[in-house]
Design a protein around this motif. Structure first.
Motif, PDB file in Angstrom:
ATOM      1  N   VAL A  65       0.857  -1.187   0.000  1.00 50.38           N
ATOM      2  CA  VAL A  65       0.000   0.000   0.000  1.00 50.38           C
ATOM      3  C   VAL A  65       0.891   1.234   0.000  1.00 50.38           C
ATOM      4  CG1 VAL A  65      -1.946  -1.109   1.178  1.00 50.38           C
ATOM      5  CG2 VAL A  65      -0.142  -0.018   2.532  1.00 50.38           C
ATOM      6  N   ALA A  66       0.306   2.345  -0.385  1.00 49.49           N
ATOM      7  CA  ALA A  66       0.996   3.635  -0.344  1.00 49.49           C
ATOM      8  C   ALA A  66       0.494   4.425   0.858  1.00 49.49           C
ATOM      9  CB  ALA A  66       0.753   4.422  -1.632  1.00 49.49           C
ATOM     10  N   LEU A  67       1.416   5.142   1.511  1.00 46.44           N
ATOM     11  CA  LEU A  67       1.078   5.957   2.680  1.00 46.44           C
ATOM     12  C   LEU A  67       1.289   7.432   2.360  1.00 46.44           C
ATOM     13  CD1 LEU A  67       2.781   3.764   5.438  1.00 46.44           C
ATOM     14  CD2 LEU A  67       0.425   3.651   4.589  1.00 46.44           C
ATOM     15  N   GLY A  68       1.233   8.267   3.379  1.00 45.10           N
ATOM     16  CA  GLY A  68       1.393   9.698   3.186  1.00 45.10           C
ATOM     17  C   GLY A  68       2.734  10.071   2.573  1.00 45.10           C
ATOM     18  N   ARG A  69       2.759  11.153   1.859  1.00 44.52           N
ATOM     19  CA  ARG A  69       3.983  11.591   1.170  1.00 44.52           C
ATOM     20  C   ARG A  69       5.108  11.928   2.145  1.00 44.52           C
ATOM     21  NH1 ARG A  69       0.252  15.821   0.643  1.00 44.52           N
ATOM     22  NH2 ARG A  69       0.836  17.694   1.822  1.00 44.52           N
ATOM     23  N   SER A  70       4.752  12.160   3.424  1.00 48.98           N
ATOM     24  CA  SER A  70       5.760  12.430   4.450  1.00 48.98           C
ATOM     25  C   SER A  70       5.898  11.286   5.440  1.00 48.98           C
ATOM     26  CB  SER A  70       5.403  13.717   5.209  1.00 48.98           C
ATOM     27  OG  SER A  70       5.345  14.822   4.333  1.00 48.98           O
ATOM     28  N   GLY A  71       5.197  10.175   5.183  1.00 51.15           N
ATOM     29  CA  GLY A  71       5.268   9.027   6.074  1.00 51.15           C
ATOM     30  C   GLY A  71       4.051   8.924   6.971  1.00 51.15           C
ATOM     31  N   SER A  72       4.273   8.686   8.261  1.00 57.14           N
ATOM     32  CA  SER A  72       3.172   8.532   9.211  1.00 57.14           C
ATOM     33  C   SER A  72       3.485   9.299  10.485  1.00 57.14           C
ATOM     34  CB  SER A  72       2.914   7.051   9.508  1.00 57.14           C
ATOM     35  OG  SER A  72       4.088   6.412   9.967  1.00 57.14           O
ATOM     36  N   ALA A  73       2.476   9.439  11.351  1.00 53.66           N
ATOM     37  CA  ALA A  73       2.619  10.161  12.617  1.00 53.66           C
ATOM     38  C   ALA A  73       1.503   9.723  13.546  1.00 53.66           C
ATOM     39  CB  ALA A  73       2.551  11.672  12.379  1.00 53.66           C
ATOM     40  N   TRP A  74       1.744   9.806  14.856  1.00 53.41           N
ATOM     41  CA  TRP A  74       0.727   9.399  15.811  1.00 53.41           C
ATOM     42  C   TRP A  74      -0.575  10.160  15.585  1.00 53.41           C
ATOM     43  CZ3 TRP A  74       0.738   5.107  18.244  1.00 53.41           C
ATOM     44  CH2 TRP A  74       1.935   4.536  18.727  1.00 53.41           C
ATOM     45  N   GLY A  75      -1.667   9.401  15.445  1.00 60.37           N
ATOM     46  CA  GLY A  75      -2.975   9.999  15.274  1.00 60.37           C
ATOM     47  C   GLY A  75      -3.804   9.887  16.532  1.00 60.37           C
ATOM     48  N   ILE A  76      -5.059  10.303  16.426  1.00 62.11           N
ATOM     49  CA  ILE A  76      -6.008  10.230  17.539  1.00 62.11           C
ATOM     50  C   ILE A  76      -7.030   9.159  17.207  1.00 62.11           C
ATOM     51  CG2 ILE A  76      -7.689  11.503  18.919  1.00 62.11           C
ATOM     52  CD1 ILE A  76      -6.330  14.092  17.967  1.00 62.11           C
ATOM     53  N   GLY A  77      -7.062   8.093  18.019  1.00 56.64           N
ATOM     54  CA  GLY A  77      -7.976   7.001  17.726  1.00 56.64           C
ATOM     55  C   GLY A  77      -8.381   6.261  18.977  1.00 56.64           C
ATOM     56  N   ASP A  96       9.110  10.404  16.460  1.00 57.52           N
ATOM     57  CA  ASP A  96       7.738   9.915  16.554  1.00 57.52           C
ATOM     58  C   ASP A  96       6.774  11.104  16.471  1.00 57.52           C
ATOM     59  OD1 ASP A  96       9.023  10.276  19.257  1.00 57.52           O
ATOM     60  OD2 ASP A  96       6.927  10.228  19.856  1.00 57.52           O
ATOM     61  N   PRO A  97       6.579  11.635  15.287  1.00 58.02           N
ATOM     62  CA  PRO A  97       5.791  12.853  15.105  1.00 58.02           C
ATOM     63  C   PRO A  97       4.315  12.662  15.411  1.00 58.02           C
ATOM     64  CG  PRO A  97       6.298  11.847  12.997  1.00 58.02           C
ATOM     65  CD  PRO A  97       7.076  11.085  14.024  1.00 58.02           C
ATOM     66  N   ARG A  98       3.603  13.778  15.632  1.00 56.93           N
ATOM     67  CA  ARG A  98       2.164  13.793  15.844  1.00 56.93           C
ATOM     68  C   ARG A  98       1.478  14.272  14.571  1.00 56.93           C
ATOM     69  NH1 ARG A  98       0.794  13.961  21.332  1.00 56.93           N
ATOM     70  NH2 ARG A  98       2.519  13.116  22.538  1.00 56.93           N
ATOM     71  N   LYS A  99       0.337  13.680  14.269  1.00 55.05           N
ATOM     72  CA  LYS A  99      -0.423  14.055  13.081  1.00 55.05           C
ATOM     73  C   LYS A  99      -0.971  15.474  13.209  1.00 55.05           C
ATOM     74  CE  LYS A  99      -2.843  13.783   9.308  1.00 55.05           C
ATOM     75  NZ  LYS A  99      -2.152  13.984   8.033  1.00 55.05           N
ATOM     76  N   ARG A 100      -0.799  16.265  12.162  1.00 55.76           N
ATOM     77  CA  ARG A 100      -1.328  17.623  12.083  1.00 55.76           C
ATOM     78  C   ARG A 100      -1.941  17.843  10.706  1.00 55.76           C
ATOM     79  NH1 ARG A 100      -0.572  17.100  16.695  1.00 55.76           N
ATOM     80  NH2 ARG A 100       0.578  18.432  18.170  1.00 55.76           N
ATOM     81  N   GLU A 101      -2.855  18.771  10.624  1.00 54.37           N
ATOM     82  CA  GLU A 101      -3.502  19.079   9.354  1.00 54.37           C
ATOM     83  C   GLU A 101      -2.467  19.510   8.320  1.00 54.37           C
ATOM     84  OE1 GLU A 101      -6.204  19.005   6.660  1.00 54.37           O
ATOM     85  OE2 GLU A 101      -6.905  18.744   8.727  1.00 54.37           O
ATOM     86  N   GLY A 102      -2.510  18.887   7.143  1.00 49.61           N
ATOM     87  CA  GLY A 102      -1.664  19.288   6.035  1.00 49.61           C
ATOM     88  C   GLY A 102      -0.230  18.810   6.108  1.00 49.61           C
ATOM     89  N   ASP A 103       0.094  17.899   7.067  1.00 49.01           N
ATOM     90  CA  ASP A 103       1.490  17.470   7.195  1.00 49.01           C
ATOM     91  C   ASP A 103       1.874  16.358   6.234  1.00 49.01           C
ATOM     92  OD1 ASP A 103       0.173  15.314   8.322  1.00 49.01           O
ATOM     93  OD2 ASP A 103       1.113  15.477  10.301  1.00 49.01           O
ATOM     94  N   GLY A 104       0.890  15.800   5.494  1.00 50.36           N
ATOM     95  CA  GLY A 104       1.202  14.752   4.537  1.00 50.36           C
ATOM     96  C   GLY A 104       1.539  13.420   5.167  1.00 50.36           C
ATOM     97  N   ARG A 105       1.128  13.207   6.420  1.00 50.86           N
ATOM     98  CA  ARG A 105       1.425  11.964   7.124  1.00 50.86           C
ATOM     99  C   ARG A 105       0.149  11.163   7.380  1.00 50.86           C
ATOM    100  NH1 ARG A 105       6.570  11.406   9.321  1.00 50.86           N
ATOM    101  NH2 ARG A 105       7.872  13.274   9.170  1.00 50.86           N
ATOM    102  N   SER A 106       0.235   9.848   7.249  1.00 48.06           N
ATOM    103  CA  SER A 106      -0.876   8.960   7.573  1.00 48.06           C
ATOM    104  C   SER A 106      -0.902   8.753   9.084  1.00 48.06           C
ATOM    105  CB  SER A 106      -0.706   7.604   6.878  1.00 48.06           C
ATOM    106  OG  SER A 106      -0.673   7.756   5.476  1.00 48.06           O
ATOM    107  N   PRO A 107      -2.072   8.840   9.716  1.00 50.78           N
ATOM    108  CA  PRO A 107      -2.119   8.677  11.171  1.00 50.78           C
ATOM    109  C   PRO A 107      -1.802   7.255  11.603  1.00 50.78           C
ATOM    110  CG  PRO A 107      -4.322   8.888  10.268  1.00 50.78           C
ATOM    111  CD  PRO A 107      -3.380   9.184   9.151  1.00 50.78           C
ATOM    112  N   ALA A 108      -0.949   7.136  12.621  1.00 53.80           N
ATOM    113  CA  ALA A 108      -0.588   5.845  13.195  1.00 53.80           C
ATOM    114  C   ALA A 108      -1.398   5.599  14.456  1.00 53.80           C
ATOM    115  CB  ALA A 108       0.908   5.814  13.512  1.00 53.80           C
ATOM    116  N   GLY A 109      -1.705   4.330  14.712  1.00 53.26           N
ATOM    117  CA  GLY A 109      -2.465   3.963  15.892  1.00 53.26           C
ATOM    118  C   GLY A 109      -3.518   2.932  15.557  1.00 53.26           C
ATOM    119  N   VAL A 110      -4.580   2.900  16.368  1.00 55.68           N
ATOM    120  CA  VAL A 110      -5.700   1.987  16.177  1.00 55.68           C
ATOM    121  C   VAL A 110      -6.963   2.812  15.989  1.00 55.68           C
ATOM    122  CG1 VAL A 110      -7.036   0.091  17.165  1.00 55.68           C
ATOM    123  CG2 VAL A 110      -4.585   0.273  17.657  1.00 55.68           C
ATOM    124  N   PHE A 111      -7.717   2.504  14.931  1.00 56.56           N
ATOM    125  CA  PHE A 111      -8.857   3.342  14.568  1.00 56.56           C
ATOM    126  C   PHE A 111     -10.075   2.497  14.213  1.00 56.56           C
ATOM    127  CE2 PHE A 111      -4.832   5.198  13.307  1.00 56.56           C
ATOM    128  CZ  PHE A 111      -4.859   6.425  13.959  1.00 56.56           C
TER     129      PHE A 111
END
Length: 266
Positions: A65-77, A96-111
């Motif tokens: 699969v393809a992910l965000g153009r900047s990789g991934s980051a901790w999301g809220i789930g 271990d970055p945090r997900k923010r609007e427009g950062d190009g990262r797929s949220p990491a965690g459980v959703f």
């Protein structure tokens, strides 16, 4: 006497501090697992699992699969916030970055999963299906009252969707773009906190391996297989983690064991 002993036991547990006994996968009978090589990886591997009496059983074979153009980051789930907070407390915030609007990262965690959606009136899936119209938009404008929600401009008004970069009929707005032809919502940021990331989907990729703005993309054939397999009665969940984090949290979160053949991705 029994009541007194019970009270003493509860008090002892309270003094010992919080006990994280529950797994964020509790109650789930299906889980979609995506792992990557690291926080900045733009690709991953997806494997579906079904819970059985003997534990988690792989469904089908893993695929790219393809992910965000900047990789991934901790999301809220559904995962405990302490998982991300502990990592930051160790002084490794850059890793271990945090997900923010427009950062190009797929949220990491459980959703949890939201509705399935697409261009057609219906699809082969038991998930609730939401057909998209030319007037359908997902709001990625943080100060919008509809932030992180799919809305219809014909219902909420054209002014309400001004500024959104997420028309849901990409084929009509972007020269036949197939990415949202079929997909499903990944419930990142379920309370729609402004600026914490919005409009996170699993959807088709336009070109093989093309990175996303923060979603998880795949072939049409793989998406169709997933949609046909997912069953809302099984409480399906979506897990995305870098492989190091997956290994660190596997026991605590009771995550499925990954096959040895789950090797590096492009």
């Amino acid at each position: 006497m029994k009541s007194l002993l019970r009270c003493l036991a509860v008090a002892a547990l309270s003094l010992a501090g919080p006990v994280w006994a529950a797994s964020p996968l509790d109650g789930a009978g299906q889980v979609v697992v995506v792992t990557s090589e690291g926080w900045d990886s733009t690709h991953g591997r997806l494997q579906a699992f079904t819970r059985t009496d003997g534990g988690w059983k792989p469904e089908g074979t893993a695929f790219d699969v393809a992910l965000g153009r900047s990789g991934s980051a901790w999301g809220i789930g559904l995962h405990p916030a302490v998982a991300a907070d502990a990592a930051h407390a160790s002084g490794q915030a850059i890793g271990d970055p945090r997900k923010r609007e427009g950062d190009g990262r797929s949220p990491a965690g459980v959703f949890a999963l939201g509705t399935a959606f697409g261009y057609a009136a219906q699809a082969d899936t038991a998930l609730p299906w939401q057909p998209m119209q030319e007037s359908s938009y997902c709001m990625d404008v943080p100060d919008s009252p509809y932030y992180n929600r799919i809305v219809d401009a014909e219902r909420v008004g054209a002014e309400a969707v001004e500024g959104s970069t997420e028309p849901m009929r990409l084929d009509l707005h972007n020269k036949g773009d197939v990415r949202y032809q079929q997909g499903f919502v990944i419930n990142h940021n379920p309370h729609n906190v402004p600026g914490q990331g919005s409009c996170i989907f699993a959807h088709l990729w336009r070109r093989e391996g093309e990175a996303t703005a923060g979603c998880t993309a795949m072939t049409a054939a793989h998406m169709q297989q997933l949609l046909a397999w997912l069953d809302p009665r099984q409480g399906p969940l979506f897990v995305l983690l870098p492989r190091v984090e997956y290994a660190r949290l596997q026991q605590a979160w009771q995550l499925p064991a990954l096959a040895a053949a789950h090797g590096p991705t492009p």
